[in-house]
Design a protein around this motif. Structure first.
Motif, short mmCIF file in Angstrom:
data_model
loop_
_atom_site.label_atom_id
_atom_site.label_comp_id
_atom_site.label_asym_id
_atom_site.label_seq_id
_atom_site.Cartn_x
_atom_site.Cartn_y
_atom_site.Cartn_z
N ASP A 1 0.81 -1.23 0.00
CA ASP A 1 0.00 0.00 0.00
C ASP A 1 0.84 1.27 0.00
O ASP A 1 0.41 2.29 0.53
CB ASP A 1 -0.96 -0.02 1.20
N SER B 1 3.48 2.10 1.57
CA SER B 1 3.88 2.64 2.87
C SER B 1 5.39 2.69 3.04
O SER B 1 5.89 3.43 3.89
CB SER B 1 3.24 1.84 4.00
N TRP C 1 7.85 6.08 6.35
CA TRP C 1 6.61 5.29 6.26
C TRP C 1 5.45 6.22 5.99
O TRP C 1 5.31 7.26 6.64
CB TRP C 1 6.40 4.53 7.57
N ARG D 1 -1.57 4.74 4.16
CA ARG D 1 -2.16 4.50 2.83
C ARG D 1 -3.09 5.65 2.42
O ARG D 1 -3.73 6.27 3.27
CB ARG D 1 -2.89 3.17 2.81
MG LIG Z 1 -0.63 0.41 5.47
#
Ligand SMILES: [Mg+2]
Ligand SMILES: Nc1nc2c(ncn2[C@@H]2O[C@H](COP(=O)(O)OP(=O)(O)O)[C@@H](O)[C@H]2O)c(=O)[nH]1
Length: 242
Positions: free
Chosen positions: A97, A99, A206, A209
């Motif tokens: 996703d 990240s 990071w 999403r």
């Molecule tokens: Mg995620």
């Protein structure tokens, strides 16, 4: 040095909105690398929306894309299935996703090649960063990572991040007990530290999403993380009492 094989493991759950972008980002991240990469997608059920997208686009990448069916349900077992079944000298776990930061991927591989058993992508060391995400989850994970680093001297500030590369042969030295959430990366790293394996970290970023839905279950998984927190503390206490 001879090229090595790195099996990238990605658990997926209905990631049709993210998977192509994510694979493109991996392709960009490994550009110019001499190593051999495979991408191993671990899915739970045949109707998963990620699968038709992969079937359509799989030939446009410089790596083989292998589909692996989770031997059970849930992300923890998906990662475990990937670690067991993927073939490679090194295994790298990441998400579907968007990240994780793939600009550090070559560095993760280089450090592993240079003798580290685990190299951790670290959001909580100098140079690392998180963008978005639930307040409590983020802060508990930072608190766990940073406190464990100082209390136990484990050489990472971010044990709970799943974005790590493992030497495959390391995984044959331990019995994995995890059964929920993303605790498995923490278990492996904790046990590896206990047996004196070489661990290091590099800064990563990071991102939460922007498409699809998080399936993270903080309340349900917290006790599982605490188990490995306790194990690491017990190693330290045993060492101090010696
Ligand atoms: Mg995620
Ligand atoms: N196979 C499988 N993958 C999952 C499951 N739940 C989440 N994932 C995948 O795990 C990764 C991270 O999930 P996510 O829910 O975004 O967790 P978060 O980033 O911590 O909020 C993504 O690639 C998901 O597709 C599951 O039940 N089974």
């Amino acid at each position: 040095m001879n090229p090595i094989t790195v099996a990238i493991i990605i658990p997926v759950y209905n990631e049709s909105a993210n998977i192509e972008k994510n694979l493109d980002a991996i392709k960009q991240g490994i550009k110019g690398s001499k190593e051999i990469f495979t991408v191993n997608i671990v899915y739970d059920f045949e109707e998963d929306t990620t699968l038709p997208v992969i079937v359509k686009i799989r030939t446009q990448y410089p790596f083989q894309i292998i589909l692996i069916k989770n031997t059970s349900k849930g992300v923890c077992n998906a990662i475990k299935t990937g670690l067991n079944q993927a073939k490679g000298d090194y295994l790298l776990v990441t998400m579907a996703d968007m990240s994780d930061d793939y600009s550090i991927l070559p560095q993760l591989v280089d450090l592993a090649k240079n003798g580290f058993d685990i190299v951790c992508g670290s959001r909580y060391m100098k140079g690392g960063k998180t963008h978005g995400g639930p307040f409590l989850k983020k802060n508990l994970s930072r608190l766990a990572g940073v406190s464990l680093h100082f209390l136990t001297r484990i050489p990472t500030h971010d044990i709970t991040n799943s974005y790590k590369i493992y030497r495959k042969s390391l995984l044959n030295t331990m019995r994995i007990e995890s059964d929920g959430g993303f605790e498995i990366g923490m278990e492996i790293t904790a046990k590896a530290f206990g047996q004196g394996s070489k661990i290091t970290e590099i800064p990563t970023q990071w991102w939460d999403r922007t498409a699809g839905q998080s399936r993270f279950q903080l309340g349900r998984w917290l006790p599982k993380y605490l188990r490995w927190y306790g194990l690491l503390l017990s190693y330290r206490i045993a060492l101090l009492l010696k």
